[in-house]
Design a protein around this motif. Structure first.
Motif, PDB file in Angstrom:
ATOM      1  N   ARG A   1       0.093  -5.064  -1.900  1.00  0.00           N
ATOM      2  CA  ARG A   1       0.832  -5.091  -3.252  1.00  0.00           C
ATOM      3  C   ARG A   1      -0.013  -3.876  -4.179  1.00  0.00           C
ATOM      4  O   ARG A   1       0.876  -3.213  -4.714  1.00  0.00           O
ATOM      5  CB  ARG A   1       0.433  -6.516  -3.822  1.00  0.00           C
ATOM      6  CG  ARG A   1       1.152  -6.472  -5.321  1.00  0.00           C
ATOM      7  CD  ARG A   1       1.074  -7.685  -5.842  1.00  0.00           C
ATOM      8  NE  ARG A   1       1.589  -8.788  -5.239  1.00  0.00           N
ATOM      9  CZ  ARG A   1       1.834 -10.041  -5.220  1.00  0.00           C
ATOM     10  NH1 ARG A   1       1.009 -10.549  -6.165  1.00  0.00           N
ATOM     11  NH2 ARG A   1       2.605 -11.033  -4.516  1.00  0.00           N
TER      12      ARG A   1
ATOM     13  N   ARG B   1      -1.135  -0.931  -3.142  1.00  0.00           N
ATOM     14  CA  ARG B   1      -0.861   0.284  -2.752  1.00  0.00           C
ATOM     15  C   ARG B   1       0.719   0.452  -3.176  1.00  0.00           C
ATOM     16  O   ARG B   1       1.211   1.664  -3.363  1.00  0.00           O
ATOM     17  CB  ARG B   1      -1.016   0.226  -1.240  1.00  0.00           C
ATOM     18  CG  ARG B   1      -2.345   0.590  -1.094  1.00  0.00           C
ATOM     19  CD  ARG B   1      -2.606   0.803   0.505  1.00  0.00           C
ATOM     20  NE  ARG B   1      -2.269  -0.499   1.400  1.00  0.00           N
ATOM     21  CZ  ARG B   1      -3.162  -1.371   1.496  1.00  0.00           C
ATOM     22  NH1 ARG B   1      -4.537  -1.420   1.264  1.00  0.00           N
ATOM     23  NH2 ARG B   1      -2.695  -2.349   2.145  1.00  0.00           N
ATOM     24  N   LEU B   2       1.463  -0.822  -2.845  1.00  0.00           N
ATOM     25  CA  LEU B   2       2.824  -0.413  -3.476  1.00  0.00           C
ATOM     26  C   LEU B   2       3.025  -0.034  -4.926  1.00  0.00           C
ATOM     27  O   LEU B   2       3.892   0.478  -5.161  1.00  0.00           O
ATOM     28  CB  LEU B   2       3.595  -1.838  -2.945  1.00  0.00           C
ATOM     29  CG  LEU B   2       5.110  -1.684  -3.322  1.00  0.00           C
ATOM     30  CD1 LEU B   2       5.794  -0.615  -2.582  1.00  0.00           C
ATOM     31  CD2 LEU B   2       5.894  -3.187  -2.851  1.00  0.00           C
TER      32      LEU B   2
ATOM     33  N   SER C   1       7.658  -6.171  -6.216  1.00  0.00           N
ATOM     34  CA  SER C   1       6.617  -6.201  -5.093  1.00  0.00           C
ATOM     35  C   SER C   1       6.418  -7.597  -4.511  1.00  0.00           C
ATOM     36  O   SER C   1       6.177  -8.110  -3.524  1.00  0.00           O
ATOM     37  CB  SER C   1       5.435  -5.607  -5.298  1.00  0.00           C
ATOM     38  OG  SER C   1       4.770  -6.298  -6.661  1.00  0.00           O
TER      39      SER C   1
END
Length: 472
Positions: free
Chosen positions: A2, A4-5, A182
């Motif tokens: 999450r 990184r997203l 996300s």
């Protein structure tokens, strides 16, 4: 994952906001600079015209009054020089400033004015606007306005602040949307990963001799969470495949192991036949028939296990196997003619047929597949039924069909005919319900399919679709 997203979405959002805000800010600064330059250029042209009139009339009082009023009203300095460079009117300008001296010299030479640098909130406090007095042929002096940029820079600062606030609001909305998105995307993924990991932990470990396929995680990579999920799927798929292979092997081993006791039981029953009293002869014959049926059932289970077990096949031999389907159909026609005649039925081969139809299956396997629907037709189609064998070629495929106009099967039972041990309600006693499943497994193992359809107005059709042999 999450985090990184969110970082990726934030970077994309920042790029989008900057791609809109930066050009807009530069456009505003350029527009405000041009407005200031045009306004002061108009004032300078007006003073130049007044100065030219003063030179012609010999009276500069009107020019001086206009310049002084302009200086008092706008607070901007104005310098007017004559043809010799001497000061004619000065309203607050520093005649010794190098920039003003250079601007006066350029205007007296009637040079094109330099482009004014774009204003910014931190830019210069003043800008110089110079115009020559007179025409291009006769220059009678110069006018220089030292314009203040404070108001223009204040406008630019205000507009830039509005753009910055709008960009921050847009970034905030993007962040809220990114967090919501996300969570919506990754929450079921996390739950799926946890469930798969729990399921994988309960599965038996694969055997040591099991060859593991190339993993999804090793082939595609990705974030650690996705790789962990892919590894769990790989482990689950390997365990399920190993369990299925073990199940098929158990069926094959069990069927093979029971054949010897059944053979011994058959011998014992045969040896007991002379000693059986006449009153028990029918019971004895029934017991023998049941032993024969059990033997046939075990043979069918063994054939099905072999057909469904990929490890049982020599892949190289399968890849190289091919035969002429037309010739195999002709051979099966000769082999089954007498059985159809005995059943008071007719067997024929459809015409016209292709001269050759090379199929990527060995002749033995194709004959084994065709024997199943032919045997079923003789047993269940009924007297005076007609059965037809046909071969049709398609691009990359060969389709063989066995269809009859007999009694057929109920519509709700058609899809169940390739299910293990299923026998139609109209079928007479006998049979194990494994013939069509074995034929379907043999076809599927070689990249083909076996399907069953109802014929109109009555009857049954079995279609075998197999890959055509590649010409080499």
């Amino acid at each position: 994952m999450r985090r990184r997203l969110l970082v990726a979405l934030t970077v994309f959002a920042a790029i989008a906001v900057l791609a809109f805000a930066v050009p807009l800010s530069l456009t505003i600064a350029t527009s405000r600079t041009q407005q200031l330059v045009l306004a002061r250029s108009g004032d300078a042209d007006r003073f130049a015209n007044l100065a030219d009139a003063a030179v012609s009339g010999g009276d500069s009082r009107a020019l001086a009054d206009e310049v002084n009023r302009y200086h008092e009203l706008y607070g901007e300095n104005v310098l007017v020089v004559d043809a010799r460079g001497a000061t004619a009117v000065n309203a607050g300008a520093d005649g010794t400033d190098p920039d003003i001296v250079a601007a006066v010299a350029a205007a007296r030479r009637n040079q094109r004015p330099h482009a004014v640098a774009k204003l910014t909130p931190w830019g210069a406090r003043t800008m110089l606007v110079a115009r020559p007095v007179g025409t291009g042929v006769q220059v009678n002096g110069a006018v220089v306005i030292e314009a203040s940029t404070a108001r223009a820079r204040g406008d630019i600062t205000r507009d830039w602040a509005i753009i910055a606030v709008g960009g921050m609001v847009a970034m905030t909305l993007f962040m809220v949307l990114a967090v919501t998105l996300s969570r919506w995307v990754l929450r079921p993924l996390a739950a799926l990963s946890h469930a798969v990991a729990q399921l994988t932990a309960t599965l038996p470990k694969p055997r040591a001799d099991t060859v593991a396929p190339v993993s999804l995680a090793g082939r595609h990579g990705g974030p650690p969470e996705m790789r962990a999920l892919a590894e769990s799927f790989d482990a689950m798929a390997l365990a399920v495949a190993d369990s299925a292979d073990a199940q098929r092997q158990l069926v094959a081993d069990t069927a093979h192991a029971m054949r010897n006791p059944l053979a011994a039981l058959t011998i014992r029953l045969d040896s007991l036949e002379p000693s059986i009293p006449r009153s028990a002869a029918s019971t004895f014959r029934g017991a023998g028939a049941e032993v024969d049926r059990l033997t046939a059932l075990l043979d069918g289970l063994l054939s099905l296990a072999v057909a469904e077990t990929p490890a049982a096949f020599d892949r190289t031999r399968i890849a190289d196997a091919h035969c002429d389907a037309v010739q195999v159909v002709a051979d099966r026609f000769d082999a089954w003619c007498s059985a159809f005649v005995a059943a008071d039925q007719e067997l024929r081969v459809a015409s016209p047929s292709p001269a050759r139809a090379e199929v990527a299956v060995s002749a033995e396997v194709l004959a084994q597949i065709l024997d199943v629907p032919l045997s079923n037709a003789t047993r269940y189609a009924g007297p005076r039924a007609r059965t037809e064998l046909a071969v049709v070629t398609e691009p990359g495929w060969v389709v063989l069909s066995v269809h009859d106009d007999g009694a057929g099967v109920r519509s709700d039972e058609i899809d169940k005919l390739t299910t293990r041990f299923f026998r139609g309600s109209a079928a007479r006693a006998g049979g194990s319900g494994l013939g069509l499943p074995i034929a379907a497994a043999l076809a599927q193992a070689r990249g083909g399919t076996l399907t069953v359809h109802a014929e109109r107005p009555h009857g049954l059709a079995v279609l075998v679709r197999l890959p055509a042999a590649v010409a080499g």
